[in-house]
Each structure stands twice: as C-alpha cells, then as structure tokens.
Design a protein around this motif. Structure first.
Motif, PDB file in Angstrom:
ATOM      1  N   GLY A 174       0.790  -1.234   0.000  1.00 23.71           N
ATOM      2  CA  GLY A 174       0.000   0.000   0.000  1.00 23.71           C
ATOM      3  C   GLY A 174       0.814   1.271   0.000  1.00 23.71           C
ATOM      4  O   GLY A 174       0.294   2.347   0.314  1.00 23.71           O
ATOM      5  N   LEU A 175       2.109   1.182  -0.355  1.00 26.34           N
ATOM      6  CA  LEU A 175       2.980   2.360  -0.346  1.00 26.34           C
ATOM      7  C   LEU A 175       3.370   2.729  -1.770  1.00 26.34           C
ATOM      8  O   LEU A 175       3.580   1.851  -2.602  1.00 26.34           O
ATOM      9  CB  LEU A 175       4.255   2.076   0.462  1.00 26.34           C
ATOM     10  N   ASN A 176       3.488   4.022  -2.044  1.00 23.32           N
ATOM     11  CA  ASN A 176       4.041   4.429  -3.332  1.00 23.32           C
ATOM     12  C   ASN A 176       5.558   4.470  -3.212  1.00 23.32           C
ATOM     13  O   ASN A 176       6.124   4.227  -2.143  1.00 23.32           O
ATOM     14  CB  ASN A 176       3.450   5.770  -3.795  1.00 23.32           C
ATOM     15  N   SER A 177       6.253   4.793  -4.307  1.00 24.08           N
ATOM     16  CA  SER A 177       7.713   4.733  -4.304  1.00 24.08           C
ATOM     17  C   SER A 177       8.330   5.705  -3.308  1.00 24.08           C
ATOM     18  O   SER A 177       9.308   5.377  -2.623  1.00 24.08           O
ATOM     19  CB  SER A 177       8.261   5.002  -5.715  1.00 24.08           C
ATOM     20  N   ASN A 178       7.770   6.911  -3.190  1.00 23.42           N
ATOM     21  CA  ASN A 178       8.297   7.889  -2.235  1.00 23.42           C
ATOM     22  C   ASN A 178       8.106   7.427  -0.797  1.00 23.42           C
ATOM     23  O   ASN A 178       8.990   7.594   0.050  1.00 23.42           O
ATOM     24  CB  ASN A 178       7.621   9.256  -2.440  1.00 23.42           C
ATOM     25  N   GLU A 179       6.945   6.841  -0.525  1.00 27.49           N
ATOM     26  CA  GLU A 179       6.671   6.337   0.823  1.00 27.49           C
ATOM     27  C   GLU A 179       7.581   5.164   1.165  1.00 27.49           C
ATOM     28  O   GLU A 179       8.059   5.052   2.301  1.00 27.49           O
ATOM     29  CB  GLU A 179       5.203   5.921   0.937  1.00 27.49           C
ATOM     30  N   SER A 180       7.839   4.293   0.197  1.00 24.09           N
ATOM     31  CA  SER A 180       8.737   3.158   0.423  1.00 24.09           C
ATOM     32  C   SER A 180      10.144   3.638   0.721  1.00 24.09           C
ATOM     33  O   SER A 180      10.837   3.093   1.593  1.00 24.09           O
ATOM     34  CB  SER A 180       8.760   2.247  -0.806  1.00 24.09           C
ATOM     35  N   LEU A 181      10.588   4.656   0.008  1.00 26.59           N
ATOM     36  CA  LEU A 181      11.910   5.249   0.241  1.00 26.59           C
ATOM     37  C   LEU A 181      11.979   5.842   1.652  1.00 26.59           C
ATOM     38  O   LEU A 181      12.968   5.679   2.361  1.00 26.59           O
ATOM     39  CB  LEU A 181      12.176   6.320  -0.803  1.00 26.59           C
ATOM     40  N   GLU A 182      10.912   6.517   2.038  1.00 24.67           N
ATOM     41  CA  GLU A 182      10.826   7.113   3.374  1.00 24.67           C
ATOM     42  C   GLU A 182      10.911   6.031   4.448  1.00 24.67           C
ATOM     43  O   GLU A 182      11.612   6.184   5.454  1.00 24.67           O
ATOM     44  CB  GLU A 182       9.485   7.861   3.499  1.00 24.67           C
ATOM     45  N   VAL A 183      10.208   4.928   4.217  1.00 23.26           N
ATOM     46  CA  VAL A 183      10.159   3.824   5.179  1.00 23.26           C
ATOM     47  C   VAL A 183      11.539   3.193   5.365  1.00 23.26           C
ATOM     48  O   VAL A 183      11.960   2.890   6.488  1.00 23.26           O
ATOM     49  CB  VAL A 183       9.140   2.772   4.694  1.00 23.26           C
TER      50      VAL A 183
END
Length: 259
Positions: free
Chosen positions: A217-226
């Motif tokens: 459920g994450l977009n690429s920016n959110e995955s990078l943040e995580v």
C-alpha cells in the motif's frame, strides 16, 4: 572520525544469520542492519527451594546480544546494531525488563504483543522502539485508530517483514493484510520494512524492497521514506531512550568547509 551515515536500513536480521555472509547485505546497498534476538514468552517455571545458607542465584531472563567477531566488525562498512524482540501477553513483562542488565546492551527494543491488553500496554506505556507481529498467523485482536495514533505520537514504529512472505503464502497474505490495515487506520505513519531474514537468499536489494512496498500500500516515495528516513528516526529515537529524555550526538566530520 567520519560522520555516521545510517543510509538504507534493515533493522531485523535474525541472529541465526551466518555473520560471515554479512557482506551480501552490504552488496545490496544497505548501510545499517540490526541483529535481532527474539525472546519467546514462556510460562514461569516453579521456583526451586533453596537450602539454608545457599546464595540466591540471580538469573537474567533476557540473553546477552550475540557476539560480533572483531574481524567481521573490522572488515565491514555496515553499521551493526543489536536488537531485542520480546514476546509478551501482559504488563508483567515490565518486571523482567526492569530487572534485566542484559536489556541495556541492546540498541533497539521491539515487542510482539500477543493480547489486546499487551498491545494497549505497548502503545501507551512501554519505553520501546518497535511493535511487530509474527506473520505466520493473523493478529489475534483488533487494532483501532486511537491506539495506533497513541503509539506513533510516542515515537513507536510498526514493522512489516518481507522475508516470511517470500517463504510462505500464508505469511504473505497476513503481511499484506496487516500493511493495508495500517494504511486504513493510520495512513501508514511510522512504518518500517525489514527483512526478518535468517538466510542471505531471503534478503532483497533496496530497490526490490521499494517495489515490494507497492504490495503493502505504499508508493515509491513512501517506500523510500520507510527504508531510509523512518529507520533513521527510529535509530535516533532509540538513542534518546537509552540516554534520557534529551539526546544530542556530536561527532567530528572529515569534511572541511570550503571558503
């Protein structure tokens, strides 16, 4: 001394992982790992009667972190942290934690709450860094928005592990379900993704994990943040937990300011 670069992090590598193969993780572009020691919940054993005059034996219920051989430390560029994960069902866990000297040797403290009471205690009271769950089975209680928000406001992070999803279809289903539940009740705030790997073949490249984030459920920016920013915030928060309410780390950097 150079400034510490936490970079991309895998904050759950099982302590059964063969340490001589840590270079595999480094080649996958990770900068920081946490070696995870899991302490499962066990029923209290009956106390043995001591004979008169015998000294009371003080036994630590939490084991020491595994030893990282010096040659491995000297030959890796990885930042290696020690993580403890405690499984528990009620607030009595606090007594074991307070009495343990070994607990102080760990950099990161995580818990696996097995009951709603344990989850409420973790979210509202415990001085911990991570709440996680065993992906082999469904979470045995309902997580609501209020408790999730309470935990995140206290700087606690929720973990999703991808390695079990690679090994097992049931775990994969449970992890995806948990991830989407976190998104629904808390917009995936304070999420970290780690491998939970005990074998090099179950660790994936940083960019592959970013792609796995789409399933969670994450977009690429959110995955990078995580993978990077959230993990870094967690590490700094854990430093503050060990050092007191306020924490500042000052290191001399090699970089010179150009005039």
């Amino acid at each position: 001394m150079a400034c510490r670069n936490w970079g991309f992090c895998d904050l759950s590598v099982n302590n059964t992982y063969e340490l001589s193969k840590l270079d595999t993780i480094q080649k996958l572009e990770y900068n920081t790992i946490a070696i995870n020691t899991v302490v499962e919940e066990t029923s209290d054993e009956p106390k043995k009667k001591r004979k008169k005059g015998d000294l009371k034996e003080k036994k630590d219920s939490i084991p020491s972190p595994i030893d990282i051989p010096k040659d491995i430390q000297d030959n890796t560029k990885l930042n290696i942290l020690q993580r403890l994960t405690l499984e528990f069902s009620d607030s009595s866990i606090s007594h074991k934690m307070n009495q343990s000297e070994n607990l102080k040797k760990y950099d990161i403290i995580a818990v696996i709450p097995k009951t709603l009471q344990a989850f409420q205690y973790a979210c509202g009271t415990m001085d911990i860094d991570i709440i996680t769950f065993q992906p082999e089975s469904k979470i045995p209680f309902k997580i609501n928005r209020k408790l999730y928000r309470q935990a995140t406001e206290r700087g606690i992070f929720f973990e999703l592990m991808y390695s079990p999803a690679i090994r097992d279809a049931t775990s994969r289903k449970n992890i995806i379900s948990t991830a989407h539940m976190y998104h629904a009740i808390g917009k995936s705030k304070n999420i970290i993704i780690s491998s939970g790997a005990d074998n090099p073949i179950h660790v994936r490249h940083v960019h592959d994990v970013i792609n796995i984030g789409f399933l969670l459920g994450l977009n690429s920016n959110e995955s990078l943040e995580v993978l990077r920013n959230n993990a870094r915030s967690l590490i700094l928060k854990s430093m503050g937990r060990r050092s007191g309410k306020h924490y500042i780390e000052i290191k001399e950097c090699d970089n010179k300011i150009s005039k």
